[in-house]
Design a protein around this motif. Structure first.
Motif, mmCIF file in Angstrom:
data_model
loop_
_atom_site.group_PDB
_atom_site.id
_atom_site.type_symbol
_atom_site.label_atom_id
_atom_site.label_comp_id
_atom_site.label_asym_id
_atom_site.label_seq_id
_atom_site.Cartn_x
_atom_site.Cartn_y
_atom_site.Cartn_z
ATOM 1 N N TYR A 59 32.409 46.385 24.372
ATOM 2 C CA TYR A 59 31.575 47.347 23.656
ATOM 3 C C TYR A 59 31.942 48.776 24.044
ATOM 4 N N CYS A 60 32.035 49.037 25.335
ATOM 5 C CA CYS A 60 32.333 50.398 25.791
ATOM 6 C C CYS A 60 33.700 50.862 25.296
ATOM 7 N N ALA A 61 34.670 49.970 25.246
ATOM 8 C CA ALA A 61 36.002 50.321 24.736
ATOM 9 C C ALA A 61 35.940 50.681 23.254
ATOM 10 N N SER A 62 34.954 50.173 22.538
ATOM 11 C CA SER A 62 34.815 50.515 21.121
ATOM 12 C C SER A 62 34.289 51.943 20.942
ATOM 13 N N LEU A 63 33.756 52.529 22.018
ATOM 14 C CA LEU A 63 33.188 53.876 21.957
ATOM 15 C C LEU A 63 34.184 54.966 22.348
ATOM 16 N N GLY A 64 35.214 54.581 23.084
ATOM 17 C CA GLY A 64 36.192 55.564 23.563
ATOM 18 C C GLY A 64 37.085 54.932 24.609
ATOM 19 N N GLU A 65 37.797 55.768 25.330
ATOM 20 C CA GLU A 65 38.678 55.290 26.396
ATOM 21 C C GLU A 65 37.826 54.949 27.614
ATOM 22 N N ILE A 66 38.034 53.764 28.185
ATOM 23 C CA ILE A 66 37.305 53.384 29.389
ATOM 24 C C ILE A 66 38.259 53.425 30.579
ATOM 25 N N TYR A 67 37.711 53.853 31.723
ATOM 26 C CA TYR A 67 38.519 53.920 32.938
ATOM 27 C C TYR A 67 37.611 53.900 34.164
ATOM 28 N N ASP A 68 38.221 53.930 35.344
ATOM 29 C CA ASP A 68 37.484 53.774 36.604
ATOM 30 C C ASP A 68 36.579 52.552 36.543
ATOM 31 N N ILE A 69 37.146 51.450 36.080
ATOM 32 C CA ILE A 69 36.394 50.206 35.896
ATOM 33 C C ILE A 69 36.285 49.474 37.232
ATOM 34 N N VAL A 70 35.053 49.123 37.587
ATOM 35 C CA VAL A 70 34.794 48.360 38.801
ATOM 36 C C VAL A 70 33.848 47.222 38.426
ATOM 37 N N ILE A 71 34.265 46.004 38.744
ATOM 38 C CA ILE A 71 33.397 44.847 38.547
ATOM 39 C C ILE A 71 33.332 44.128 39.888
ATOM 40 N N GLU A 72 32.138 44.093 40.456
ATOM 41 C CA GLU A 72 31.965 43.478 41.763
ATOM 42 C C GLU A 72 31.052 42.267 41.659
ATOM 43 N N ASP A 73 31.419 41.228 42.370
ATOM 44 C CA ASP A 73 30.639 40.001 42.428
ATOM 45 C C ASP A 73 29.582 40.174 43.527
ATOM 46 N N MET A 74 28.374 40.470 43.130
ATOM 47 C CA MET A 74 27.314 40.755 44.104
ATOM 48 C C MET A 74 26.901 39.515 44.889
ATOM 49 N N GLU A 75 27.093 38.342 44.315
ATOM 50 C CA GLU A 75 26.771 37.107 45.028
ATOM 51 C C GLU A 75 27.706 36.935 46.228
ATOM 52 N N ARG A 76 28.994 37.184 46.021
ATOM 53 C CA ARG A 76 29.957 37.100 47.123
ATOM 54 C C ARG A 76 29.649 38.165 48.173
ATOM 55 N N GLN A 77 29.302 39.348 47.724
ATOM 56 C CA GLN A 77 28.976 40.423 48.658
ATOM 57 C C GLN A 77 27.777 40.050 49.532
ATOM 58 N N SER A 78 26.775 39.414 48.930
ATOM 59 C CA SER A 78 25.575 39.036 49.683
ATOM 60 C C SER A 78 25.894 38.002 50.759
ATOM 61 N N LYS A 79 27.020 37.298 50.617
ATOM 62 C CA LYS A 79 27.450 36.307 51.610
ATOM 63 C C LYS A 79 28.429 36.907 52.613
ATOM 64 N N GLY A 80 28.660 38.218 52.513
ATOM 65 C CA GLY A 80 29.559 38.891 53.435
ATOM 66 C C GLY A 80 31.023 38.778 53.061
ATOM 67 N N LEU A 81 31.300 38.334 51.825
ATOM 68 C CA LEU A 81 32.673 38.193 51.362
ATOM 69 C C LEU A 81 33.040 39.411 50.517
ATOM 70 N N LYS A 82 34.304 39.624 50.286
ATOM 71 C CA LYS A 82 34.719 40.714 49.419
ATOM 72 C C LYS A 82 34.310 40.391 47.987
ATOM 73 N N GLY A 83 33.773 41.420 47.281
ATOM 74 C CA GLY A 83 33.276 41.240 45.933
ATOM 75 C C GLY A 83 34.355 41.244 44.930
#
Length: 83
Positions: A59-83
């Motif tokens: 959806y966001c790409a349909s609005l313009g150029e997207i960048y600085d994209i970060v997707i983190e797995d919060m479940e892994r983070q809550s277990k002390g693992l890298k997201g």
């Protein structure tokens, strides 16, 4: 277990962007929480918790150029693992 697993963040660089329209689209089309869509008519910062980050990116790409994209797995983070 978290209801929404992925912390999705990005910037949208575009023309005539509108925070209110983006917020309304998210509310009506995506399942998630913690939406932050702020900026001006040329640059919007998105922060959103969802289980389907690819839909947010599409959806966001349909609005313009997207960048600085970060997707983190919060479940892994809550277990002390890298997201």
């Amino acid at each position: 277990m978290l209801e929404y697993k992925y912390d999705t963040q990005l910037l949208i660089d575009g023309v005539d962007l509108n925070e209110d329209i983006i917020n309304e689209f998210f509310a009506n089309n995506f399942k998630g929480d913690c939406l932050l869509a702020v900026g001006d008519s040329e640059l919007i910062k998105i922060h959103y918790h969802t289980n389907e980050p690819w839909r947010v990116l599409e959806y966001c790409a349909s609005l313009g150029e997207i960048y600085d994209i970060v997707i983190e797995d919060m479940e892994r983070q809550s277990k002390g693992l890298k997201g």
